[in-house]
Design an enzyme around this catalytic site. Sequence first.
Site, PDB file in Angstrom:
ATOM      1  N   PRO A 163      55.011  41.232  42.357  1.00 27.55           N
ATOM      2  CA  PRO A 163      54.963  40.299  41.217  1.00 27.55           C
ATOM      3  C   PRO A 163      55.154  41.043  39.903  1.00 27.55           C
ATOM      4  O   PRO A 163      54.575  42.114  39.700  1.00 27.55           O
ATOM      5  CB  PRO A 163      53.567  39.689  41.321  1.00 27.55           C
ATOM      6  CG  PRO A 163      52.772  40.693  42.090  1.00 27.55           C
ATOM      7  CD  PRO A 163      53.721  41.346  43.034  1.00 27.55           C
ATOM      8  N   CYS A 183      55.283  40.159  35.699  1.00 29.92           N
ATOM      9  CA  CYS A 183      55.173  39.182  34.624  1.00 29.92           C
ATOM     10  C   CYS A 183      56.436  39.177  33.763  1.00 29.92           C
ATOM     11  O   CYS A 183      56.974  40.233  33.441  1.00 29.92           O
ATOM     12  CB  CYS A 183      53.959  39.490  33.760  1.00 29.92           C
ATOM     13  SG  CYS A 183      52.388  39.162  34.570  1.00 29.92           S
ATOM     14  N   ALA A 195      52.193  37.139  38.360  1.00 29.51           N
ATOM     15  CA  ALA A 195      50.800  36.729  38.164  1.00 29.51           C
ATOM     16  C   ALA A 195      50.754  35.332  37.563  1.00 29.51           C
ATOM     17  O   ALA A 195      51.264  35.101  36.464  1.00 29.51           O
ATOM     18  CB  ALA A 195      50.083  37.723  37.260  1.00 29.51           C
ATOM     19  N   GLN A 208      51.368  35.267  43.388  1.00 28.28           N
ATOM     20  CA  GLN A 208      50.145  35.965  43.026  1.00 28.28           C
ATOM     21  C   GLN A 208      49.318  35.069  42.114  1.00 28.28           C
ATOM     22  O   GLN A 208      49.785  34.672  41.039  1.00 28.28           O
ATOM     23  CB  GLN A 208      50.454  37.281  42.313  1.00 28.28           C
ATOM     24  CG  GLN A 208      49.219  38.112  41.998  1.00 28.28           C
ATOM     25  CD  GLN A 208      49.530  39.331  41.150  1.00 28.28           C
ATOM     26  OE1 GLN A 208      49.844  39.186  39.977  1.00 28.28           O
ATOM     27  NE2 GLN A 208      49.443  40.517  41.745  1.00 28.28           N
ATOM     28  N   TYR A 253      42.045  42.859  35.628  1.00 25.75           N
ATOM     29  CA  TYR A 253      41.885  41.427  35.399  1.00 25.75           C
ATOM     30  C   TYR A 253      40.568  40.937  36.004  1.00 25.75           C
ATOM     31  O   TYR A 253      39.781  41.726  36.529  1.00 25.75           O
ATOM     32  CB  TYR A 253      43.117  40.682  35.896  1.00 25.75           C
ATOM     33  CG  TYR A 253      44.364  41.125  35.148  1.00 25.75           C
ATOM     34  CD1 TYR A 253      44.406  41.079  33.756  1.00 25.75           C
ATOM     35  CD2 TYR A 253      45.470  41.639  35.818  1.00 25.75           C
ATOM     36  CE1 TYR A 253      45.524  41.516  33.048  1.00 25.75           C
ATOM     37  CE2 TYR A 253      46.584  42.081  35.126  1.00 25.75           C
ATOM     38  CZ  TYR A 253      46.608  42.017  33.736  1.00 25.75           C
ATOM     39  OH  TYR A 253      47.704  42.462  33.044  1.00 25.75           O
ATOM     40  N   ARG A 299      45.552  41.940  46.183  1.00 20.72           N
ATOM     41  CA  ARG A 299      45.979  43.159  45.506  1.00 20.72           C
ATOM     42  C   ARG A 299      44.772  43.796  44.844  1.00 20.72           C
ATOM     43  O   ARG A 299      44.024  43.125  44.119  1.00 20.72           O
ATOM     44  CB  ARG A 299      47.048  42.860  44.458  1.00 20.72           C
ATOM     45  CG  ARG A 299      47.751  44.112  43.951  1.00 20.72           C
ATOM     46  CD  ARG A 299      48.859  43.795  42.979  1.00 20.72           C
ATOM     47  NE  ARG A 299      49.906  44.816  43.005  1.00 20.72           N
ATOM     48  CZ  ARG A 299      50.937  44.843  42.184  1.00 20.72           C
ATOM     49  NH1 ARG A 299      51.083  43.899  41.260  1.00 20.72           N
ATOM     50  NH2 ARG A 299      51.850  45.788  42.276  1.00 20.72           N
ATOM     51  N   LEU A 327      55.846  53.578  41.471  1.00 17.88           N
ATOM     52  CA  LEU A 327      56.869  54.612  41.309  1.00 17.88           C
ATOM     53  C   LEU A 327      57.498  55.006  42.645  1.00 17.88           C
ATOM     54  O   LEU A 327      57.728  56.179  42.925  1.00 17.88           O
ATOM     55  CB  LEU A 327      56.303  55.827  40.591  1.00 17.88           C
ATOM     56  CG  LEU A 327      56.227  55.715  39.062  1.00 17.88           C
ATOM     57  CD1 LEU A 327      55.698  56.999  38.447  1.00 17.88           C
ATOM     58  CD2 LEU A 327      57.584  55.373  38.463  1.00 17.88           C
TER      59      LEU A 327
END
Length: 370
Positions: free
Chosen positions: A25, A27, A59, A102, A185, A233, A304
């Site tokens: 996901p 944003c 998200a 998500q 979050y 997650r 990465l």
Amino acid sequence: MTGTRLFTPFELGNLHLRNRIVIAPMCQYSAVDGEMTDWHLIHLGNLALSGAAILTIEATAVTPEGRISYGDVGLYSDATQKAMGRVLDGVRAWSDMPIAIQLGHAGRKASTEKPWNGGHQLAPDHADGWKTVAPSSIPFRDIYDAPEALDKQGLARIRNGFVDAARRAAELGIDAVQIHGAHGYLLHQFLSPLANQRTDEYGGSLENRMRFPLEVFDAVREAFPSERAVTMRLSGTDWAAGGWDIEQTVEFSRALEARGCSAIHVSSGGLAAHQDIPVGPSYQVPLARAVKQAVEIPVIAVGLITEFEQAEAILNNQDADLIAIARAILYDPRWPWHAAAHFGETVTAADQYLRCQPRQFRHLFDAKQN
């Protein structure tokens, strides 16, 4: 037979994945009042033609104040559901790639400006801002407005928001739900002692700090069709002293597995403004490895992972079962095609693109029936 793990099919619950490449996901900050726009149709439609195994919608907030920014997508009303349905109809008309979503709540990291406008928090009295909520009244940065500590009614409202969003996702035919418990979050805020300083049954001990995130998982699992996957997650560590760490992540992952979680997606960081992250290729893979060694359910690695051989090595080393890519596929939306060409594998492509198959890769698009 496939010659690589990256292009070996995988079963996520009852969901058949053609390979091990997950689009994470990401944003886009391009919604209006929580409603998806034409940008999402273009963006998701493009990624849905990439040849990956599954596409995860960014998200998606379960309440209006749960949005990271005023440009975030939501799934908390008939209007947001209708807008998402329009986008999904457009994507599905041209792609059969499974689609996950998500679901999350930003907590104290909500009410921000879009990243390209600075990404700072907007005050509650700003035209595009609002009062944030959190486990405790501790702001993410000292200069930010202190969030309102959630009471029992507030917890119930948010838990119900996750349930409502999960039901709406089911109505939209979404194939899987990922609950966002990472990146600082709300659910991560409950897990970390750096953000959670409550003295009730939702704070203090690890068992107490896990309580609300597990309640949310249980509620979503009950609300979403049992034959469809619900994953989570997590941030494997806060990268900050005294915070959430990999040992606690392992215990939480075991608790999720016991409750029927379909997979754990292991990321890291985002909780503490003073975090010190040793960023580099595969820097989060050791965290995924630790979780995979502790649970039987699938584990997804991310962070990465940009090179084809790098992704294959992570799978061959049994550090993870699936590879999630994000920025790499924004930069190269045909990353799975190029990985398949590199390994001499096959990948799905839309009929409209079949004529672009390079002469030196004559069987690249032979995966139509997989």
